[in-house]
Design a protein around this motif. Structure first.
Motif, PDB file in Angstrom:
ATOM      1  N   ALA A 152     -11.835  -5.784   2.945  1.00 18.31           N
ATOM      2  CA  ALA A 152     -13.090  -6.345   3.444  1.00 18.31           C
ATOM      3  C   ALA A 152     -12.878  -7.304   4.608  1.00 18.31           C
ATOM      4  N   ASN A 153     -11.724  -7.948   4.664  1.00 18.53           N
ATOM      5  CA  ASN A 153     -11.433  -8.879   5.759  1.00 18.53           C
ATOM      6  C   ASN A 153     -10.831  -8.188   6.970  1.00 18.53           C
ATOM      7  N   GLY A 154     -10.810  -6.857   6.960  1.00 14.74           N
ATOM      8  CA  GLY A 154     -10.285  -6.107   8.086  1.00 14.74           C
ATOM      9  C   GLY A 154      -8.789  -5.863   8.038  1.00 14.74           C
ATOM     10  N   ARG A 155      -8.120  -6.310   6.986  1.00 16.47           N
ATOM     11  CA  ARG A 155      -6.677  -6.152   6.877  1.00 16.47           C
ATOM     12  C   ARG A 155      -6.320  -4.721   6.477  1.00 16.47           C
ATOM     13  N   SER A 156      -5.201  -4.240   6.994  1.00 20.05           N
ATOM     14  CA  SER A 156      -4.745  -2.879   6.709  1.00 20.05           C
ATOM     15  C   SER A 156      -4.421  -2.702   5.225  1.00 20.05           C
ATOM     16  N   SER A 157      -4.731  -1.527   4.706  1.00 18.40           N
ATOM     17  CA  SER A 157      -4.379  -1.193   3.315  1.00 18.40           C
ATOM     18  C   SER A 157      -3.210  -0.231   3.254  1.00 18.40           C
ATOM     19  N   PHE A 158      -2.663   0.144   4.409  1.00 16.74           N
ATOM     20  CA  PHE A 158      -1.691   1.231   4.465  1.00 16.74           C
ATOM     21  C   PHE A 158      -0.400   0.906   3.703  1.00 16.74           C
ATOM     22  N   SER A 159       0.175  -0.265   3.954  1.00 15.32           N
ATOM     23  CA  SER A 159       1.455  -0.596   3.317  1.00 15.32           C
ATOM     24  C   SER A 159       1.339  -0.641   1.807  1.00 15.32           C
ATOM     25  N   ALA A 160       0.236  -1.244   1.315  1.00 17.72           N
ATOM     26  CA  ALA A 160       0.044  -1.312  -0.139  1.00 17.72           C
ATOM     27  C   ALA A 160      -0.089   0.079  -0.742  1.00 17.72           C
ATOM     28  N   ALA A 161      -0.815   0.979  -0.057  1.00 18.89           N
ATOM     29  CA  ALA A 161      -0.966   2.349  -0.559  1.00 18.89           C
ATOM     30  C   ALA A 161       0.378   3.073  -0.574  1.00 18.89           C
ATOM     31  N   VAL A 162       1.158   2.892   0.494  1.00 12.16           N
ATOM     32  CA  VAL A 162       2.461   3.551   0.580  1.00 12.16           C
ATOM     33  C   VAL A 162       3.394   3.044  -0.524  1.00 12.16           C
ATOM     34  N   ASN A 163       3.333   1.753  -0.813  1.00 11.52           N
ATOM     35  CA  ASN A 163       4.154   1.213  -1.900  1.00 11.52           C
ATOM     36  C   ASN A 163       3.798   1.877  -3.229  1.00 11.52           C
ATOM     37  N   GLY A 164       2.492   2.053  -3.452  1.00 13.09           N
ATOM     38  CA  GLY A 164       2.068   2.721  -4.688  1.00 13.09           C
ATOM     39  C   GLY A 164       2.518   4.166  -4.738  1.00 13.09           C
ATOM     40  N   ILE A 165       2.401   4.876  -3.610  1.00 17.64           N
ATOM     41  CA  ILE A 165       2.829   6.277  -3.565  1.00 17.64           C
ATOM     42  C   ILE A 165       4.337   6.372  -3.765  1.00 17.64           C
ATOM     43  N   SER A 166       5.086   5.413  -3.239  1.00 22.24           N
ATOM     44  CA  SER A 166       6.538   5.427  -3.395  1.00 22.24           C
ATOM     45  C   SER A 166       6.936   5.347  -4.862  1.00 22.24           C
ATOM     46  N   LEU A 167       6.179   4.585  -5.647  1.00 18.04           N
ATOM     47  CA  LEU A 167       6.430   4.561  -7.087  1.00 18.04           C
ATOM     48  C   LEU A 167       6.253   5.954  -7.681  1.00 18.04           C
ATOM     49  N   LEU A 168       5.168   6.624  -7.286  1.00 16.94           N
ATOM     50  CA  LEU A 168       4.854   7.938  -7.856  1.00 16.94           C
ATOM     51  C   LEU A 168       5.842   9.010  -7.420  1.00 16.94           C
ATOM     52  N   THR A 169       6.467   8.840  -6.276  1.00 12.84           N
ATOM     53  CA  THR A 169       7.420   9.851  -5.815  1.00 12.84           C
ATOM     54  C   THR A 169       8.834   9.590  -6.323  1.00 12.84           C
TER      55      THR A 169
END
Length: 805
Positions: A152-169
């Motif tokens: 909501a504050n305009g900050r990127s969500s990409f790194s957090a999403a990639v960290n989560g995907i890295s767990l799943l992979t």
């Protein structure tokens, strides 16, 4: 205002898919979100989290609905907002309640869709323990993802999403990773998006058109009518050229529906709506994407505390999405691509003055995309499906030869080529008949790689006669399942699909020497690898999970308990060089008079002749078979040269059958097992030669009938046949008449060679079978149900028989 249109009446369609809104808010502020950014703003009045009473009531209602309708398959998804905001305890408790409530009724498929930013090891352990599959939303690389998916504050969500995907992979959590969901933005470069998503080696990718309708159409640059199709086509072409390394469900569904199958996504295809949503307050609603159309579009007025799912299934809005093709706009019903498109996503059809009685706002895109995929797939000569079998023309010369009952090498080669094309098509159809699991996809990818690098290895396996039997059995069960036959479940079909594709890839990999690694299951009866042999557990256990790895010249099968079998493999077969707890019986194969023949006594799909196959042969019994075949083929080659090209070119396998107690001759062929003859051991090679001549005639005509129509299949009349007491359908009469040309010719030859003259048994048999065949031809010609080609074949048969007299 016309909101919903449907035809009344008919039983309700029970819900097999449930979406539970466990949390109504989100930690991101994606600007395209249908829940927060579109017409319906009912989320503002929902509680943040699904309460305990709502959870209890929901689980109870699901159990009642599943039990009442005897559902075999149930899918329950946890959604939001962002479902992980509900916390570890709520999600774990909900999963435990669902599994406990449905125990003994069905095993529910549990899944969760998340933006991935809150994924941690505790969540992953819960998902792993409870068998919850996890999908993550990601729109590509950082630049593409951050175009819409921001905090909501305009900050990127990409790194957090990639960290989560890295767990799943990671190796531990990979089994629960179900794939990536990407919403299309044509401002992003399609190949960059594809490559960014592919870097995660996802189990699957979903590509979603952004939610739009005729009131709020999607953005288009300079009025381009097909910019979304063009964007998707770039990805399809790249994905297809990469040999489809993972499923992209939109593309797979277009391929599947083009083959007459069902869609695996809601966005396209004709299928009844089987999904319902439970909001955090227990409200029962229709699918969420309806919220992108108008305020209250998903509203039903029902809730899980007071109403059953049967009541929700009877709601007119839900019924409106269950009418199939007849519920589509007239323009859609008249479209030649309707079976694949299905009018597009329901919410994308909305217009204020006509409700949902319109084509999709993406109609031009879907039309272009579907056409492109169909053309591309039809043109693909790899192991991929085609809307129809590629049929090589049967020339008049070949037709004349085959019609006469003979056929030289060129005629036989034409039949073999058509059978090769058909076999490849059938195996491709198996892969696309149902959504493939990761092991089936892994096997499919191995098959395509083998086909490119060493096609002879794959061709040899696909030519094994009982591969087609196995494929047609599977496709028949899949078709019955689509028609509602409850004897085969979706999970059962996927298991059969996986088993078939894995054994084909394993056998082809071993023959080709291409590096291959595949998971296998060795059942109590053994693991049969077509053209190679059968591996059996020495200790007699019920089953064992194993892995097969192949490289140049060597194949290893290793079971979970440490048992191991090492084979020396290649184009010539497989020989055990070390076995520890796993026994190997290679397929017996030998070249006899230039004909390479396998004695197939262990293929589990060999029982296709209406007679019981024999038990696996002893070495002594096999030796007797080789003696018989040696002499029988010598007789055919020397005494019946006009049939030799057919026998030598078609016969690849002998399946021994059990002799009858009355001593009657036993032999047979199957239309689905080209190249194989089932036969009981005979006392003399003369009889075996006769049986082989007879059965190869059936094989030739069956292969011809696979590529040309010889008779009207609508003719349901029964016809007399001189060699049987019962009446025969036209195809049976045609097959019998054609086969008995060779039988009559055999006895004609033996009659001429007989010193006793016309009174000898050979002369009587010749006259008997010549007259019976002649009568059969007369009946065929007089039936009025032969096609022009079929009539020509019958007249050529007549010329052969009359030429003898």
């Amino acid at each position: 205002m016309k909101r919903f249109s449907m035809k009344p009446g008919g039983p309700i369609v029970p819900f097999s898919d449930y979406i539970l809104k466990v949390h109504s808010r989100c930690n991101l502020a994606c600007d395209y979100c249908y829940m927060y950014e579109h017409a319906d703003q009912s989320w503002r009045n929902r509680p943040l989290v699904m309460s305990e009473p709502t959870v209890v009531a929901t689980v109870r209602r699901i159990r009642d609905h599943v039990e009442n309708h005897k559902l075999q398959r149930v899918s329950v998804g946890m959604h939001g907002g962002e479902p992980l905001l509900a916390g570890h305890d709520l999600i774990e408790g909900l999963a435990v309640r669902l599994r406990g409530s449905l125990r003994g009724i069905c095993d529910p498929e549990l899944w969760i869709q998340t933006n991935g930013a809150l994924l941690d090891e505790r969540f992953c352990e819960i998902f792993l323990t409870q068998g919850i599959e996890v999908g993550v939303s990601l729109d590509g690389g950082r630049e593409a993802n951050d175009r819409h998916r921001l905090h909501a504050n305009g900050r990127s969500s990409f790194s957090a999403a990639v960290n989560g995907i890295s767990l799943l992979t990671s190796e531990r959590y990979r089994p629960i990773f179900s794939g990536l969901l990407c919403t299309i933005d044509t401002e992003n470069d399609p190949i960059d998006v594809y490559e960014s998503l592919a870097e995660f080696d996802p189990p699957a990718i979903d590509l979603l058109l952004p939610h739009a309708n005729w009131e709020n159409p999607p953005p288009r640059h300079d009025g381009q009518a097909t910019q979304y199709a063009d964007w998707l086509i770039h990805i399809f072409d790249r994905w297809n050229s990469d040999h489809r390394p993972f499923p992209i469900r939109l593309f797979d569904s277009i391929i599947d529906t083009s083959l007459g199958g069902s869609s695996g996504v809601e966005a396209i295809g004709i299928g009844a709506a089987e999904m319902v949503v439970v909001e955090t307050d227990g409200t029962l609603e229709q699918v969420d994407h309806l919220k992108s159309t108008f305020e209250g579009a998903a509203y039903t007025g029902l809730d899980v505390l007071d109403n059953s799912f049967d009541e929700a299934a009877a709601h007119p809005g839900i019924r409106a999405r269950q009418t199939g093709e007849s519920g589509l706009a007239a323009e859609c019903q008249a479209c030649p691509l309707v079976a694949s498109c299905g009018g597009g996503l329901y919410s994308h059809r909305y217009q204020a003055d006509s409700g949902f009685d319109n084509p999709s706002v993406y109609c031009t895109d879907l039309y272009k995309l579907i056409q492109h995929i169909r053309v591309a797939v039809d043109a693909d000569m790899q192991v991929t499906p085609s809307s129809s079998m590629s049929r090589k023309p049967i020339t008049s010369s070949i037709l004349r030869q085959l019609g006469q009952g003979y056929g030289d090498r060129s005629a036989v080669d034409a039949l073999k080529n058509s059978q090769r094309s058909l076999g490849r098509l059938l195996v491709a159809s198996v892969y696309h008949a149902v959504p493939a699991d990761p092991h089936a996809r892994q096997a499919w990818l191995a098959l395509t790689r083998i086909d490119q690098s060493t096609p002879a290895g794959l061709a040899a396996v696909l030519a094994h006669p009982y591969v087609r039997v196995r494929a047609t059995n599977f496709l028949a069960r899949a078709a019955a399942h689509r028609k509602g036959d409850a004897r085969t479940t979706g999970s059962g079909l996927r298991s059969l699909q996986r088993e078939l594709l894995v054994v084909l890839a394993a056998a082809a990999g071993a023959r080709s020497g291409l590096a291959t690694a595949l998971p296998l299951t060795i059942e109590r009866g053994g693991l049969y690898l077509p053209t190679l042999g059968v591996a059996r557990l020495v200790l007699g256990e019920q089953r064992a999970e194993a892995t097969l790895t192949s490289s140049s010249g060597s194949t290893t099968i290793r079971a979970g308990d440490g048992s191991e079998l090492v084979l020396e493999t290649g184009s010539g077969g497989a020989t055990a060089v070390r076995n520890d707890g796993i026994h190997w019986q290679p397929t017996r194969s030998r070249t006899v008079h230039g004909v390479t023949i396998a004695l197939v006594d262990d293929d589990p799909y060999r029982n296709v002749y209406g007679e019981d196959p024999s038990l696996p042969l002893s070495d002594a019994a096999a030796a007797r078979w080789w003696e018989l075949l040696e002499e029988a083929l010598r007789i055919v080659r020397s005494d019946f040269p006009v049939y030799w090209d057919g026998v030598a070119g078609i016969l690849t396998a002998i399946t021994p059958l059990r002799p009858r107690a009355d001593g009657a001759q036993v032999s047979g062929t199957s239309r689905d097992a080209f190249g194989a003859v089932g036969v009981a051991a005979t006392d003399d090679p003369e009889t075996l030669a006769l049986l082989l001549l007879h059965e190869i005639q059936h094989a030739k005509l069956g292969a011809l009938m696979d590529v040309v129509d010889l008779h009207d299949e609508q003719d349901s009349h029964l016809y007399p046949a001189a060699w049987r007491e019962d009446l025969r359908p036209l195809e049976g009469l045609l097959q019998g008449t054609y086969a008995h040309i060779a039988v009559a010719d055999f006895w004609r030859n033996r009659s001429h060679c007989s010193p006793e003259g016309s009174g000898h048994v050979a002369d009587r048999e010749y006259r008997r079978w010549r007259d019976a065949t002649d009568q059969g031809i007369d009946t065929l010609v007089g039936s009025g149900s032969l096609t022009d080609i079929g009539l020509e074949v019958a007249l050529q048969m007549r010329s052969t028989v009359h030429g003898w007299t």
